[in-house]
Design a protein around this motif. Structure first.
Motif, mmCIF file in Angstrom:
data_model
loop_
_atom_site.group_PDB
_atom_site.id
_atom_site.type_symbol
_atom_site.label_atom_id
_atom_site.label_comp_id
_atom_site.label_asym_id
_atom_site.label_seq_id
_atom_site.Cartn_x
_atom_site.Cartn_y
_atom_site.Cartn_z
ATOM 1 N N LEU A 104 0.828 -1.203 0.000
ATOM 2 C CA LEU A 104 0.000 0.000 0.000
ATOM 3 C C LEU A 104 0.864 1.254 0.000
ATOM 4 C CD1 LEU A 104 -2.824 1.185 0.052
ATOM 5 C CD2 LEU A 104 -2.782 1.060 2.551
ATOM 6 N N ARG A 116 -4.698 2.893 -8.821
ATOM 7 C CA ARG A 116 -5.428 2.484 -7.616
ATOM 8 C C ARG A 116 -6.903 2.203 -7.891
ATOM 9 N NH1 ARG A 116 -1.821 6.431 -5.757
ATOM 10 N NH2 ARG A 116 -3.416 8.063 -5.518
ATOM 11 N N ALA A 125 -4.102 -4.958 -2.269
ATOM 12 C CA ALA A 125 -4.425 -4.186 -1.068
ATOM 13 C C ALA A 125 -5.306 -4.997 -0.118
ATOM 14 C CB ALA A 125 -5.111 -2.881 -1.464
ATOM 15 N N ARG A 129 -4.266 -6.166 3.636
ATOM 16 C CA ARG A 129 -5.103 -5.793 4.782
ATOM 17 C C ARG A 129 -5.542 -7.025 5.569
ATOM 18 N NH1 ARG A 129 -7.672 -1.725 7.066
ATOM 19 N NH2 ARG A 129 -6.810 -0.263 5.556
#
Length: 379
Positions: A104, A116, A125, A129
């Motif tokens: 990220l 993005r 991403a 996460r």
């Protein structure tokens, strides 16, 4: 314990892959069963492992990753294990070994807005996460304080889940009493004369590790009248870099050796390690060079660069990167007195610092974390 190790791709010469191998071997030595899930495996299998090659293909890496995870999760449902240990970021891990840098952070600072919006960004991403998010349960084995700070800044990962490991240099990388003889033998094998300087570049991932920067620096040093050869060790696509060497009239001075098993002797044979990486979570080769007594020029983005500075074992280039600073650093560090002083400082640092216990310490921590998890489930 029954431990499952997950890795998308294994080949013998990658830094993360070598750590993977040593973690598996250390856990086996402690009496645990090792099941390995992998899409692609190059080289010999590891003795005693249950290697399960995952038969998935896709038109994109991120879609392939998703199919890999689906396949593995179904297999684990039918044959459970005590813990799932990942070497790539993905959901469902009990423990993650953080060899890669923060995705990220790179996406926000090095890519544009349109990137993005892509499915690729959303995939990586989301997978990151799933490991570092504050609600995740994954325990994280870290090797770089620089990257830890990035993960904490972007994800607010609880400190209790973050475990910093010492480096883990293999004993055969250290300079022994026969270092001078091994240096002379390897230089003779490479047909290097005593008055020729040998620059060494080691890393699978030529773009990320800054090989073009090293080749351009060699061209500048040649203009200064220095007799130098650059030896490139690593498993990656060579075409664009061979073309660059040719354009700079360096075809006879840049040597591509491919993946090698004789890196310890190459470290002894060289006069300087050049590692002008654009991005590097740690950089195990930096410490391998250090314990071999090889001076180093490295960019400050590398997680282990602080060891080079602390040891006075070379020159750490500040960000933002400047090509002329690399060229000046190489020229300075090739001066005989400066080179010898850096060698001596590196060897002294290798004697007094713990640069060797990562895999032993990490395997003990894995046991502790798995037992803690099992204790929490039984309550």
């Amino acid at each position: 314990m029954r431990l499952a190790f997950l890795l998308y791709k294994y080949f013998p010469y990658g830094g993360m892959q070598r750590d993977f191998k040593r973690f598996v071997e250390e856990c086996q030595a402690r009496g645990h069963q090792a099941r390995v899930y992998c899409i692609n495996w190059q080289g010999e299998s590891l003795p005693g492992i249950d290697l399960r090659l995952v038969p998935v293909q896709a038109w994109s890496n991120y879609r392939r990753n998703e199919r890999f995870l689906d396949w593995v999760q179904k297999d684990l449902e039918s044959e459970p294990v005590d813990a799932v240990i990942g070497f790539n970021k993905m959901p469902g891990l009990d423990i993650y070994y953080a060899a890669d840098s923060c995705y990220l952070d790179k996406a926000l600072n090095e890519r544009g807005y349109l990137y993005r919006l892509t499915p690729r960004f959303r995939h990586f991403a989301r997978y990151e996460r799933a490991v570092f998010g504050p609600q995740a349960k994954t325990e994280i084995l870290l090797i770089s304080a620089t990257e830890q700070a990035k993960f904490e800044r972007h994800y607010h990962t609880p400190e209790a889940r973050m475990h910093m490991l010492p480096p883990g240099i293999a004993a055969d990388r250290r300079a022994g009493p026969d270092a001078a003889q091994r240096r002379a033998a390897k230089r003779s094998e490479l047909a290097l004369s005593d008055d020729e300087g040998m620059l060494l570049f080691v890393g699978s991932g030529f773009i990320k590790k800054g090989l073009d920067r090293a080749i351009r620096a060699l061209a500048a040093l040649r203009q200064g009248g220095k007799s130098l050869q650059l030896y490139v060790v690593g498993q990656d696509k060579e075409r664009r870099f061979r073309r660059l060497a040719q354009q700079l009239q360096l075809s006879e001075q840049v040597h591509f050796l491919g993946g090698r098993d004789d890196i310890p002797d190459l470290l002894l044979a060289a006069d300087l390690l050049v590692h002008p990486a654009l991005d590097e979570a740690a950089g195990i080769v930096l410490l391998e060079a250090l314990v071999a007594g090889l001076p180093i020029v490295v960019t400050d983005v590398c997680g282990y660069a602080h060891h080079i500075a602390a040891a006075s074992a070379g020159i750490v280039l500040p960000s933002p990167f400047q090509q002329q600073e690399l060229e000046r650093a190489l020229s300075d560090l090739l001066q005989p007195e400066r080179n010898q002083a850096s060698r001596s400082a590196a060897l002294a640092y290798a004697e007094r610092e713990d640069l060797y216990s990562m895999h032993r310490s990490g395997a003990a921590l894995i046991e502790e974390l798995v037992l803690r998890k099992q204790g929490g489930q039984s309550e």
